[in-house]
Design a protein around this motif. Structure first.
Motif, PDB file in Angstrom:
ATOM      1  N   UNK A   1       1.019   7.925 -10.252  1.00 59.42           N
ATOM      2  CA  UNK A   1      -0.088   6.648 -10.607  1.00 59.42           C
ATOM      3  C   UNK A   1       0.582   5.713 -11.671  1.00 59.42           C
ATOM      4  N   UNK A   2       1.011   6.282 -12.751  1.00 56.45           N
ATOM      5  CA  UNK A   2       1.454   5.336 -13.711  1.00 56.45           C
ATOM      6  C   UNK A   2       2.643   4.332 -13.080  1.00 56.45           C
TER       7      UNK A   2
ATOM      8  N   UNK B   1      -1.481  -1.060  -4.030  1.00 52.39           N
ATOM      9  CA  UNK B   1      -2.688  -0.137  -3.754  1.00 52.39           C
ATOM     10  C   UNK B   1      -2.208   1.279  -3.957  1.00 52.39           C
ATOM     11  N   UNK B   2      -3.204   2.005  -4.789  1.00 57.44           N
ATOM     12  CA  UNK B   2      -2.697   3.355  -4.958  1.00 57.44           C
ATOM     13  C   UNK B   2      -3.355   4.269  -3.779  1.00 57.44           C
ATOM     14  N   UNK B   3      -2.820   4.617  -2.783  1.00 59.66           N
ATOM     15  CA  UNK B   3      -2.945   5.236  -1.592  1.00 59.66           C
ATOM     16  C   UNK B   3      -2.446   6.751  -1.633  1.00 59.66           C
TER      17      UNK B   3
ATOM     18  N   UNK C   1      -8.130   1.403   1.556  1.00 53.40           N
ATOM     19  CA  UNK C   1      -6.822   0.724   0.670  1.00 53.40           C
ATOM     20  C   UNK C   1      -6.533  -0.566   1.490  1.00 53.40           C
ATOM     21  N   UNK C   2      -6.644  -0.575   2.978  1.00 52.94           N
ATOM     22  CA  UNK C   2      -6.449  -1.659   3.394  1.00 52.94           C
ATOM     23  C   UNK C   2      -7.237  -3.004   3.048  1.00 52.94           C
TER      24      UNK C   2
ATOM     25  N   UNK D   1       1.076  -1.134  -0.070  1.00 54.07           N
ATOM     26  CA  UNK D   1       0.020   0.146   0.040  1.00 54.07           C
ATOM     27  C   UNK D   1       0.939   1.149  -0.058  1.00 54.07           C
ATOM     28  N   UNK D   2       0.808   2.171  -1.088  1.00 56.14           N
ATOM     29  CA  UNK D   2       1.845   3.272  -1.243  1.00 56.14           C
ATOM     30  C   UNK D   2       0.897   4.327  -0.974  1.00 56.14           C
TER      31      UNK D   2
END
Ligand SMILES: O=c1[nH]c(NC[C@H](O)[C@H](O)[C@H](O)CO)c([N+](=O)[O-])c(=O)[nH]1
Length: 164
Positions: A104-105, A119-121, A151-152, A83-84
């Motif tokens: 994001x890319x 996961x895009x956090x 996100x979790x 999770x970033x």
């Protein structure tokens, strides 16, 4: 499944035994810290043991893809999800747009290349208020909603999907 603020969560997500990497930035740290807390609390509420949650920090959102990839690939014990987490707040220049797009890319590519769900956090906010609200720190009538919780759950669902 129930529908809340556009997030469809799955009941019965069991994260027991999953190893999760959290990479977060130090820019806008008060908001980031709230997001990390919401993420960790929700992971643990779904059975992920504290010893299976590894947290690392980097300067800013632009560093998230490289750090996520580097940490996933060098892990002695493999991670089941990453999770970033970062917070981008628009300034007066185009800097925000370039970082948001690159991050994001980049994170999408890390997930696909490492075959570990990322996961895009990253909150991409136009104002500080938007950031506080999306970390559950709303300063207006509503405290908002901590997106770390979503996100979790996404991390657990994607890790279980990836296990087959
Ligand atoms: O995480 C962030 N990094 C930001 N910039 C730093 C960037 O992510 C890199 O750390 C930096 O460019 C060095 O590579 C931000 N702004 O510039 O506004 C921001 O809002 N959030």
């Amino acid at each position: 499944e129930h529908f809340e603020k556009g997030v469809v969560t799955k009941a019965g997500l069991n994260g027991t035994g999953l190893r999760v990497l959290i990479v977060h930035t130090r820019w806008n740290l008060p908001v980031v810290e709230a997001l990390v807390k919401g993420t960790v609390n929700t992971l643990q509420a779904h059975g992920v043991e504290a010893t299976n949650i590894v947290i690392k920090d980097v300067p800013g959102a632009y560093e998230l893809p490289f750090a996520s990839q580097s940490l996933l690939q060098s892990a002695k014990v493999p991670f089941d999800a990453c999770i970033s987490i970062g917070v981008l707040i628009k300034g007066s220049t185009m800097h925000f747009e370039y970082i948001a797009d690159a991050t994001s890319q980049g994170l999408m590519r890390v997930g696909l290349d490492t075959r570990i769900p990322v996961i895009f956090g990253v909150l991409t906010c136009l104002t500080e208020d938007q950031a506080f609200e999306r970390a559950g720190l709303g300063r207006g009538p509503s405290k908002g909603h901590n997106h770390g919780e979503d996100w979790a759950q996404a991390a657990i669902e994607m890790a279980l999907l990836n296990r087959g």
